[in-house]
Design a protein around this motif. Sequence first.
Motif, PDB file in Angstrom:
ATOM      1  N   UNK A 471       0.830  -1.193   0.000  1.00 49.62           N
ATOM      2  CA  UNK A 471       0.000   0.000   0.000  1.00 49.62           C
ATOM      3  C   UNK A 471       0.870   1.251   0.000  1.00 49.62           C
ATOM      4  N   UNK A 472       0.366   2.318  -0.592  1.00 48.49           N
ATOM      5  CA  UNK A 472       1.110   3.573  -0.698  1.00 48.49           C
ATOM      6  C   UNK A 472       0.342   4.655   0.058  1.00 48.49           C
ATOM      7  N   UNK A 473       1.072   5.468   0.804  1.00 51.31           N
ATOM      8  CA  UNK A 473       0.486   6.591   1.545  1.00 51.31           C
ATOM      9  C   UNK A 473       1.108   7.887   1.037  1.00 51.31           C
ATOM     10  N   UNK A 474       0.276   8.888   0.846  1.00 50.13           N
ATOM     11  CA  UNK A 474       0.743  10.189   0.376  1.00 50.13           C
ATOM     12  C   UNK A 474       0.166  11.262   1.278  1.00 50.13           C
ATOM     13  N   UNK A 475       1.028  12.185   1.719  1.00 52.59           N
ATOM     14  CA  UNK A 475       0.591  13.252   2.607  1.00 52.59           C
ATOM     15  C   UNK A 475       1.011  14.611   2.089  1.00 52.59           C
TER      16      UNK A 475
END
Length: 491
Positions: A471-475
Amino acid sequence: MKKLLSMIGVMTLIGSASTSVVACGGENPTPPTPDTRTDIEKKITSPIALGQLDENTKSDFLAKLQTALARITELNTITPSDYDVYKAGTTTAIQNSDIIAGNSLNIKIVAKGNKFEGNKDNIVVNYTQNDTRTDLTTIITTTNLDIIYVGQLEKPNKSQILDSIKVKNQSASTLNESDFDFEGNITSTSAKIIGNNDYRGEVSLNFTISMFKSVNTNGIKTNFRISNILKINNLIYVSTNDDNGTVYKSNGTDNFTEMTGTSRRIWSLATDKDGNIYAGSSNGTVYKSNGTDNFTEMTGTSTVILSLATDKDGNIYAGNYDGTVYKSNGTDNFTEMTGTSGAIWSLATDKDGNIYAGSSNGTVYKSNGTDNFTEMTGTSGVIQSLATDKDGNIYAGSSNGTVYKSNGTDNFTEMTGTSGVIQSLATDKDGNIYAGSSNGTVYKSNGTDNFTEMTGTSGVIQSLATDKDGNIYAGGTSKSKPSLYISEKLQ
């Protein structure tokens, strides 16, 4: 004399009668009565069309067959009592199952009674079943499904399309995946479905795919951007670069709680192999949390701590605004390393224990096990992000919108497809590389030297992270609020 004449008369009569009998020679036979029955074999010469059935049953089929037979010349007086109907080539009566098996049935008609004779085999009877299935067009009236979240898929799957249909069409709430199939290919913008089971008809659907979806940021008490993300098991840690200096933690829910002990702007986060968390502040301090929700100060650093990294041996590295990289080898104190200059905006380590530092002067520095750095070549702009992959490749993201790659040498070459300021980089276990840009886009490269855009993010992407599940998280920030997105590795 009179007596004699009487006798002669009698004899004459007798003679006449005898002559008559002889003339007949015996009684002729009665001619047979002509057979006036109609031969049905000669009258049924072509396939029979029944039209549409009212019910898909044997009784309705036979009723319409009777009507059709009565329209044939010289069969207009025929009634059901004049014949029997069987399946072609047999003496087996037709059943309901034969009717619903298709739209054509071969039959045999055998005449009976005194009006008709003969039999006709292999008569083709054509008809249309009464389709009692629900037409998809009556329950799917909104065909523009808007945005479908697909995660890292390139196009939506059946489950995702069904969910979107139900969101847009309340009357389709009982529709299941088995109730429709796809006609042709699904694309990233459209699909055509055709009914199955209790459904018929076809519907063309339009949509836009989104590879990221928003994660609630409940509990984050700032309008500043999310500057860093860490994903450790089921925990998510984020920092914001406002003056409150807060690190937030979420334990798998959509709610974040504050951790304590930090101050001023948190520019960087890192974790080590033991699960300790480190936060670098604009006040020049590195903070450490060893499994609690509280941070304590480490010592030996100064000015603004812009970047942090850890290596496989548990060493911690901190890069500051004045161009220094600090190292802590298992203690709570840092010592200076040498050979770097400019503001150290980014740090990364590789599987061999090398440490890389990205500078505002456009240079990437490398230290291969010593406390001194040497320059690498081929980059320019401000090196705001660094990452390494499982194969030992090094990636550098620049303020000029370019991602650079070094595959084991001390020189970088340009990759293509990105723009804006590359403020964050991340890699996953499959070797994909992700780049987050100031233009609000996350870019992906899956083994080539070119990036393509992922969809679903906006604003500024300042931080990226991946987890063990891919999974990829972007902030970052969007519409003057902190934003957090996830792109899941769906099947």
